[in-house]
Enzyme design. Sequence first.
Site, short mmCIF file in Angstrom:
data_model
loop_
_atom_site.label_atom_id
_atom_site.label_comp_id
_atom_site.label_asym_id
_atom_site.label_seq_id
_atom_site.Cartn_x
_atom_site.Cartn_y
_atom_site.Cartn_z
CB CYS A 65 4.69 -22.11 3.06
SG CYS A 65 4.14 -20.83 4.20
CB CYS A 69 -2.83 -19.64 2.56
SG CYS A 69 -2.05 -18.68 3.89
CB CYS A 72 -0.71 -20.63 -0.97
SG CYS A 72 1.04 -20.33 -1.30
CB CYS A 109 7.65 -7.71 -5.37
SG CYS A 109 6.67 -6.30 -5.94
CB CYS A 142 7.79 -4.11 -2.75
SG CYS A 142 6.37 -4.59 -1.73
CB CYS A 202 2.15 -3.07 -0.88
SG CYS A 202 1.61 -4.06 -2.30
NE ARG A 272 1.69 -3.53 -7.86
CZ ARG A 272 2.21 -3.53 -6.63
NH1 ARG A 272 2.32 -4.66 -5.96
NH2 ARG A 272 2.63 -2.41 -6.09
#
Length: 353
Positions: A65, A69, A72, A109, A142, A202, A272
Amino acid sequence: MTTSLDDLAEKALRGETPSREEALAVLAGPDELLDVVAAGARVRRHFFGRRVKLNTIINMKSGLCPEDCSYCSQRLGSSAEILKYSWITPEKAAETAGQAVRAGAKRVCLVASGRGPGDRDITRIEDTIAAVKADSPDVEVCVCLGLLADGQAERLAAAGAHAYSHNLNTSEARYSEICSTHTFADRTGTLRRAGHAGLSPCSGAILGMGESDDDIVDLAFALKELDPDSVPVNFLIPFKGTPLADTWELTPERCLRILALFRFVFPDVEVRLAGGREIHLRGLQSLALHLANSMFLGDYLTSEGQPGADDRQMIADAGFVIEGTDERTLPDARHDLVAIRRRGAGSDLPANA
């Protein structure tokens, strides 16, 4: 705490948001942990009974990616030894989804690493939704693809996506400490774009990244303003090879108090239990079910979760039941906000559901 836990629960049952003082006291007040959990459990039972909604993640594209972040394992510069692969096929995704649905999952998801999708990526997800729905027509889908451009949310909704997931993760005040390649406002903008397109919003948090109690409350209140239908509560998984690799600051009690706070702030919303629950809650995972009415089944994006059979046994042992596909997750008062249209990825191993 100037407000008793009973009063706090009553406020939640009336749909009232706790004050800042009350929220901070849930996290660090004098009340015993079990009393805090019991008050939150009262709210959870009122709106969701003893049902637990199961969700599963399919990592459509893993690693590499361009965003930075800090939490991550897929981030720019990460040396975490995770699976890295390009897009899996719609057929593989549908196969994985079907296995999870048969194991009790109600929502699938579809997640892909990256800053945001291009048009070709949206087409891939459209094809994947079609394949998943052909095999499991009643499953909620999702999608989580990062920052959305104009028109992309509408395409996902038209393809049959039920929800769009994009976590705020931490408070706005410290967001730049966690990520420099996009902003807190970028994230809230994407959530609003998804909601305007008719997708169920979400959005949640990652806790245990050095945030203060004030940061947690700020984040919870910022999420409240977005009016999400589901709020995933993640606890940091400190991957080797990431800037937060040595950040181990959570205890089971801290996690439970955080979950209680989110239940008081989001009384009638799907809270969740998400990533990191196994390593931080440990033997108190089942206690968390008295606060959260939803959880992920099986593995996460780049880390393995508890075996699905163990999750299902934990739910039964704690006196809860798995929510069926024909049951409403959200209470009637919120259901008009939801418009339902009806492991293994990248490896040779079966999905852990």
